[in-house]
Motif scaffolding. Structure first.
Motif, PDB file in Angstrom:
ATOM      1  N   LEU A 279      63.318  51.128  48.757  1.00 22.60           N
ATOM      2  CA  LEU A 279      62.561  52.295  48.307  1.00 22.60           C
ATOM      3  C   LEU A 279      61.507  52.697  49.328  1.00 22.60           C
ATOM      4  O   LEU A 279      61.369  53.870  49.678  1.00 22.60           O
ATOM      5  CB  LEU A 279      61.902  51.957  46.971  1.00 22.60           C
ATOM      6  CG  LEU A 279      61.585  53.112  46.055  1.00 22.60           C
ATOM      7  CD1 LEU A 279      62.819  53.944  45.799  1.00 22.60           C
ATOM      8  CD2 LEU A 279      61.046  52.557  44.739  1.00 22.60           C
TER       9      LEU A 279
ATOM     10  N   ILE B 281      60.349  53.805  41.601  1.00 21.74           N
ATOM     11  CA  ILE B 281      61.268  54.856  41.179  1.00 21.74           C
ATOM     12  C   ILE B 281      61.684  55.672  42.391  1.00 21.74           C
ATOM     13  O   ILE B 281      61.074  55.588  43.456  1.00 21.74           O
ATOM     14  CB  ILE B 281      60.621  55.800  40.141  1.00 21.74           C
ATOM     15  CG1 ILE B 281      59.345  56.408  40.735  1.00 21.74           C
ATOM     16  CG2 ILE B 281      60.324  55.067  38.844  1.00 21.74           C
ATOM     17  CD1 ILE B 281      58.768  57.512  39.896  1.00 21.74           C
ATOM     18  N   ASN B 282      62.708  56.458  42.215  1.00 19.62           N
ATOM     19  CA  ASN B 282      63.201  57.292  43.301  1.00 19.62           C
ATOM     20  C   ASN B 282      62.138  58.317  43.713  1.00 19.62           C
ATOM     21  O   ASN B 282      61.536  58.953  42.852  1.00 19.62           O
ATOM     22  CB  ASN B 282      64.464  58.005  42.817  1.00 19.62           C
ATOM     23  CG  ASN B 282      65.164  58.723  43.940  1.00 19.62           C
ATOM     24  OD1 ASN B 282      64.679  59.720  44.444  1.00 19.62           O
ATOM     25  ND2 ASN B 282      66.299  58.190  44.327  1.00 19.62           N
ATOM     26  N   PRO B 283      61.892  58.498  45.011  1.00 17.08           N
ATOM     27  CA  PRO B 283      60.866  59.448  45.466  1.00 17.08           C
ATOM     28  C   PRO B 283      61.102  60.879  44.955  1.00 17.08           C
ATOM     29  O   PRO B 283      60.136  61.595  44.670  1.00 17.08           O
ATOM     30  CB  PRO B 283      60.980  59.395  46.990  1.00 17.08           C
ATOM     31  CG  PRO B 283      61.543  58.054  47.284  1.00 17.08           C
ATOM     32  CD  PRO B 283      62.456  57.735  46.143  1.00 17.08           C
ATOM     33  N   ALA B 284      62.363  61.277  44.849  1.00 15.15           N
ATOM     34  CA  ALA B 284      62.646  62.631  44.357  1.00 15.15           C
ATOM     35  C   ALA B 284      62.164  62.780  42.918  1.00 15.15           C
ATOM     36  O   ALA B 284      61.624  63.820  42.520  1.00 15.15           O
ATOM     37  CB  ALA B 284      64.138  62.911  44.450  1.00 15.15           C
ATOM     38  N   THR B 285      62.336  61.712  42.138  1.00 15.02           N
ATOM     39  CA  THR B 285      61.890  61.732  40.747  1.00 15.02           C
ATOM     40  C   THR B 285      60.369  61.808  40.678  1.00 15.02           C
ATOM     41  O   THR B 285      59.813  62.584  39.890  1.00 15.02           O
ATOM     42  CB  THR B 285      62.376  60.455  40.030  1.00 15.02           C
ATOM     43  OG1 THR B 285      63.749  60.258  40.340  1.00 15.02           O
ATOM     44  CG2 THR B 285      62.184  60.564  38.549  1.00 15.02           C
TER      45      THR B 285
ATOM     46  N   PHE C  67      63.268  54.051  52.405  1.00 18.49           N
ATOM     47  CA  PHE C  67      63.916  55.326  52.084  1.00 18.49           C
ATOM     48  C   PHE C  67      62.870  56.434  52.017  1.00 18.49           C
ATOM     49  O   PHE C  67      63.096  57.554  52.480  1.00 18.49           O
ATOM     50  CB  PHE C  67      64.666  55.208  50.761  1.00 18.49           C
ATOM     51  CG  PHE C  67      65.222  56.515  50.261  1.00 18.49           C
ATOM     52  CD1 PHE C  67      66.422  57.009  50.760  1.00 18.49           C
ATOM     53  CD2 PHE C  67      64.552  57.250  49.300  1.00 18.49           C
ATOM     54  CE1 PHE C  67      66.932  58.214  50.309  1.00 18.49           C
ATOM     55  CE2 PHE C  67      65.057  58.456  48.834  1.00 18.49           C
ATOM     56  CZ  PHE C  67      66.254  58.932  49.349  1.00 18.49           C
TER      57      PHE C  67
ATOM     58  N   ASN D  51      66.175  53.097  37.954  1.00 16.25           N
ATOM     59  CA  ASN D  51      65.034  53.942  38.313  1.00 16.25           C
ATOM     60  C   ASN D  51      65.034  54.359  39.775  1.00 16.25           C
ATOM     61  O   ASN D  51      64.304  55.243  40.177  1.00 16.25           O
ATOM     62  CB  ASN D  51      63.717  53.228  38.013  1.00 16.25           C
ATOM     63  CG  ASN D  51      63.515  53.034  36.524  1.00 16.25           C
ATOM     64  OD1 ASN D  51      64.277  53.573  35.735  1.00 16.25           O
ATOM     65  ND2 ASN D  51      62.521  52.257  36.164  1.00 16.25           N
ATOM     66  N   LEU D  52      65.854  53.655  40.592  1.00 11.06           N
ATOM     67  CA  LEU D  52      65.894  53.982  42.018  1.00 11.06           C
ATOM     68  C   LEU D  52      66.841  55.135  42.294  1.00 11.06           C
ATOM     69  O   LEU D  52      66.790  55.756  43.345  1.00 11.06           O
ATOM     70  CB  LEU D  52      66.391  52.782  42.836  1.00 11.06           C
ATOM     71  CG  LEU D  52      65.702  51.452  42.687  1.00 11.06           C
ATOM     72  CD1 LEU D  52      66.262  50.474  43.695  1.00 11.06           C
ATOM     73  CD2 LEU D  52      64.209  51.609  42.902  1.00 11.06           C
ATOM     74  N   LEU D  53      67.736  55.393  41.353  1.00 10.00           N
ATOM     75  CA  LEU D  53      68.828  56.323  41.624  1.00 10.00           C
ATOM     76  C   LEU D  53      68.412  57.755  41.359  1.00 10.00           C
ATOM     77  O   LEU D  53      67.673  58.042  40.424  1.00 10.00           O
ATOM     78  CB  LEU D  53      70.036  55.975  40.741  1.00 10.00           C
ATOM     79  CG  LEU D  53      70.509  54.525  40.825  1.00 10.00           C
ATOM     80  CD1 LEU D  53      71.652  54.304  39.846  1.00 10.00           C
ATOM     81  CD2 LEU D  53      70.931  54.170  42.234  1.00 10.00           C
ATOM     82  N   GLU D  54      68.936  58.653  42.207  1.00 17.39           N
ATOM     83  CA  GLU D  54      68.704  60.063  41.956  1.00 17.39           C
ATOM     84  C   GLU D  54      69.937  60.687  41.321  1.00 17.39           C
ATOM     85  O   GLU D  54      69.848  61.672  40.597  1.00 17.39           O
ATOM     86  CB  GLU D  54      68.358  60.788  43.267  1.00 17.39           C
ATOM     87  CG  GLU D  54      67.945  62.221  43.033  1.00 17.39           C
ATOM     88  CD  GLU D  54      67.350  62.880  44.262  1.00 17.39           C
ATOM     89  OE1 GLU D  54      67.115  62.188  45.261  1.00 17.39           O
ATOM     90  OE2 GLU D  54      67.118  64.092  44.204  1.00 17.39           O
TER      91      GLU D  54
ATOM     92  N   ILE E 108      69.657  58.837  46.936  1.00 18.66           N
ATOM     93  CA  ILE E 108      70.184  57.522  46.586  1.00 18.66           C
ATOM     94  C   ILE E 108      71.161  57.702  45.423  1.00 18.66           C
ATOM     95  O   ILE E 108      70.767  58.194  44.357  1.00 18.66           O
ATOM     96  CB  ILE E 108      69.069  56.530  46.193  1.00 18.66           C
ATOM     97  CG1 ILE E 108      68.062  56.373  47.341  1.00 18.66           C
ATOM     98  CG2 ILE E 108      69.673  55.176  45.824  1.00 18.66           C
ATOM     99  CD1 ILE E 108      66.922  55.419  47.025  1.00 18.66           C
TER     100      ILE E 108
ATOM    101  N   ALA F 247      56.233  56.619  44.196  1.00 13.28           N
ATOM    102  CA  ALA F 247      57.602  56.101  44.086  1.00 13.28           C
ATOM    103  C   ALA F 247      57.623  54.599  44.296  1.00 13.28           C
ATOM    104  O   ALA F 247      58.216  53.852  43.526  1.00 13.28           O
ATOM    105  CB  ALA F 247      58.501  56.797  45.101  1.00 13.28           C
TER     106      ALA F 247
ATOM    107  N   GLU G 160      68.217  61.711  36.174  1.00  6.47           N
ATOM    108  CA  GLU G 160      67.211  62.107  35.193  1.00  6.47           C
ATOM    109  C   GLU G 160      67.819  62.841  34.004  1.00  6.47           C
ATOM    110  O   GLU G 160      67.363  62.704  32.873  1.00  6.47           O
ATOM    111  CB  GLU G 160      66.151  62.987  35.863  1.00  6.47           C
ATOM    112  CG  GLU G 160      65.159  62.212  36.703  1.00  6.47           C
ATOM    113  CD  GLU G 160      64.118  61.487  35.862  1.00  6.47           C
ATOM    114  OE1 GLU G 160      64.427  60.363  35.417  1.00  6.47           O
ATOM    115  OE2 GLU G 160      63.027  62.024  35.659  1.00  6.47           O
TER     116      GLU G 160
END
Lengths: 305, 268, 130
Positions: A178, C43-47, A181, A200-203, A37, C38, A220
């Motif tokens: 989310l 929050i983003n699943p990767a995080t 996804f 917080n949703l963004l990678e 994302i 997540a 991050e």
């Protein structure tokens, strides 16, 4: 270009788009990795929509290279069939009712999930039988959000999709995005002003300012990459001397300065010097980095937020 | 929120990798555009036929008035002759040209939002124009024949057997209505592609060009005293000939629209 | 739940650690999946995955192939030991530094802590009885 899923979904090299004398996108290069994302962030008129229109073949580039799933997207059915572009000002045929939009969408999106679309219609309380021309601004946005989510396109763009949606509906959008996804990973590019809501949703974060990419970084890493140092002006200035100062404010003998990249050791030094350290949100950080920190920049962000 | 996630946890996580699914064939893509235009069946079918129905009702009233005024009564020779100059049969065309304009002005940006290529959109739209024109041509040719057989629906009302229809045989009606319908669609659509590509500047240049060409042609005919020759030429073509000639501007409009739309960009 | 200015994956890892320490998640039991974390924390699943992986690297969680993540045996004790060390570094050390500045001897600090703790307990008893 290989066609494995590890290949970047989007590659852009030296992309420029001019409208007459106005340069909307100025020699931009970046990659978008698959199944992440992305946040495409920037002020109004920074060039976000133009970039998305170029990537989806709705606009033609003035110069530069675009590769989406390995090919130039414009007029390329193989590429475009894998893309869903939800934009703020989508036009609909004059007599269409909401149900007509949702009835025709599955013909164009291979991965369309009708059950998911039905659940979303309930979530957003969308009146299926109403004329698209007569629905509220928020309901119009909800149509776009539903198409964008239920299409499950391998590359999905949301360009400010929340106009007129209240806070509850926006949260519903973020939650559904989310959840879906997580189960069906795909590449999502979210363009928004409301950075705090989505950060917080963004990678990964791409920040565009005056047609140029000024930040292209893992979300991050970006988070916590800046701190605000608060304390006596003389102490603060001594501490931040020689550092990358993003913003400075002062009242009387006090100063509040935002600097980037403090190590743990430096934080201790600051604490020992009697300085306070405050975290900087992604939104604050981006506001600081776009077009300096002028009052105009500030108001542009806050007014749209 | 978490409960739904937990429920779904039992299903294996499926990724949506790019390019593994078979994508629709080129014709399927074009056919989807036809379906998109017809998903709201009122636009091309419902409303035009409601207009025809209203025109027919008005025609009944008018035929009675004409019959009364000429003192000829219903179905009289003079009353029938007068009705030939009624344009009621073409009533839906004014609506359909607007629909053609909107097919490019509104449905085109909408279709781009559904990731349709300009090429597929235009070919699908053209195919739909051909299908609707063929359907309308058959319907109007049949209605014209019925009207003739029933002497104006047993009440001396002639709406379809009017103008040049019902004069030269059913196949000429078929041809002329088909060409006329197609011309209306493609004029509306292709002129709008100019707007989609060059906006208001393009429209102005186009309007001025058309005005200059038309005025130039008319002046040329006038100054060379060629009006009688022009009239003779038209007379020689006959109804079928004139409509075969009208295929030329129809095809020009269709091709011009395609070329123009290939680089057109919807307004943001 | 999620704070600003601190990497989210660190916060997620700490969150799970807290749950293990206070017994909300017991050893040898399964923890929620990355996707569930997540969605729950928005929050983003990767995080979320990064946070979980950090705990796997630390030996706090372990993977059971095809089933999910489990809390390792002895994880709680190890976390408590780690946190105790952190407690010494981030609370006791600054406390003693500040005390030294003010000229308070370590045994005086201990006495102050003792009396504060007993005041706390009597206060609590009073509120309970009243």
């Amino acid at each position: 270009m290989t066609t494995t899923t590890l290949a970047p979904a989007v590659s852009v090299e030296g992309l420029t788009k001019r409208y007459g004398k106005f340069t909307a996108v100025d020699n931009v290069s970046f990659h978008v990795e698959s199944n992440k994302i992305y946040g495409l962030l920037g002020r109004n008129g920074a060039g976000k929509t133009t970039i998305m229109q170029l990537l989806t073949g709705q606009q033609f580039a003035t110069s530069g290279e675009i590769s989406v799933f390995g090919d130039y997207p414009a007029e390329n059915a193989r590429v475009l069939q894998q893309i869903c572009f939800i934009k703020e000002a989508q036009k609909y045929p004059d007599t269409f009712k909401v149900k007509h939009v949702l009835a025709s969408a599955p013909w164009f999106f291979e991965n369309w999930d009708a059950d998911f679309a039905d659940r979303l219609v309930d979530d957003f309380r969308l009146p299926m039988k109403r004329d698209v021309k007569k629905v509220s601004r928020g309901q119009l946005s909800a149509i776009g959000v539903i198409v964008g989510l239920a299409s499950r396109a391998p590359l999905t763009f949301f360009d400010e999709p929340y106009l007129g949606l209240d806070a509850v509906a926006r949260q519903t959008f973020y939650d559904r995005l989310l959840e879906d996804f997580a189960e069906h990973p795909r590449t999502v590019i979210l363009s928004t002003h409301l950075i705090d809501e989505v950060s917080n949703l963004l990678e990964h974060v791409l920040v565009i300012d005056e047609g140029r990419i000024i930040i292209d970084q893992d979300a991050e890493e970006l988070r916590g990459s800046a701190s605000t140092v608060v304390g006596k002006a003389t102490d603060v200035d001594a501490f931040v001397a020689g550092r990358d100062v993003l913003h400075r404010e002062g009242i009387g003998g006090l100063a509040s300065v935002t600097v980037s990249g403090l190590s743990a050791a430096e934080r201790r030094t600051a604490a020992d010097a009697g300085l306070e350290l405050a975290p900087v949100s992604l939104q604050q950080l981006i506001v600081r980095k776009t077009s300096g920190s002028g009052a105009a920049a500030q108001s542009d962000w806050s007014e749209s937020a | 929120m978490t409960t739904t996630a937990i429920e779904r946890e039992t299903t294996p996580m499926t990724s949506t990798p790019a390019m593994t699914r078979p994508l629709p064939s080129p014709f399927a893509r074009i056919w989807n555009v036809v379906r998109l235009h017809l998903v709201d069946r009122r636009t091309y079918i419902g409303i035009p036929w409601i207009i025809v129905a209203f025109a027919f009702l008005i025609s009944i009233v008018l035929s009675n008035i004409i019959g009364f005024v000429t003192g000829d009564g219903l179905g009289g020779a003079e009353a029938t002759a007068n009705q030939r100059y009624s344009w009621a049969v073409l009533a839906p065309q004014w609506y359909l040209i607007v629909v053609a304009v909107q097919s490019i002005g509104l449905t085109f940006p909408f279709a781009l939002g559904f990731s349709v290529t300009r090429r597929d959109f235009y070919l699908g739209t053209s195919l739909m124009f051909v299908l609707i024109s063929a359907f309308n041509a058959v319907a109007f040719a049949v209605l014209t024949q019925i009207e003739k057989v029933t002497d104006g629906w047993w009440m001396g009302t002639y709406m379809f057997n009017a103008l040049w229809f019902g004069v030269d045989g059913w196949y000429v009606d078929l041809l002329s209505f088909f060409v006329l319908q197609l011309l209306v669609f493609f004029i509306g659509a292709s002129v709008t592609t100019i707007y989609m590509r060059w906006r208001i500047v393009g429209m102005l240049v186009f309007a001025i060009t058309v005005a200059v060409v038309v005025l130039g042609t008319l002046s040329l005919i006038t100054f060379t005293s060629s009006w009688p020759a022009v009239a003779t030429w038209f007379g020689q073509q006959g109804i079928a000939g004139i409509f075969l000639w009208l295929l030329v501007p129809t095809v020009l409009a269709a091709v011009g629209g395609y070329v123009t739309l290939r680089r057109a960009t919807p307004k943001n | 739940m999620i704070e600003e200015g601190k990497p989210i994956f660190v916060q997620i890892a700490e969150q799970i650690e807290n749950d293990i320490i206070d017994g909300a998640i017991e050893e040898e039991t399964q923890v929620p999946s990355t996707n569930e974390f997540a969605v729950f924390y928005r929050i983003n699943p990767a995080t979320a995955g990064k946070g979980v992986n950090r705990l796997v690297e630390d030996g706090i969680l372990y993977k059971k192939r095809g089933i999910g993540m489990f809390v390792a045996a002895g994880a709680r004790a190890r976390l408590v030991t780690n946190r105790t060390e952190e407690f010494a570094a981030s609370f006791v050390r600054p406390l003693l530094d500040e005390a030294a500045k003010l000229g308070i001897a370590p045994n005086q600090v201990a006495a102050m802590i003792q009396s504060a703790a007993s005041a706390d307990t009597t206060n609590q008893k009073e509120t309970v009885t009243s």
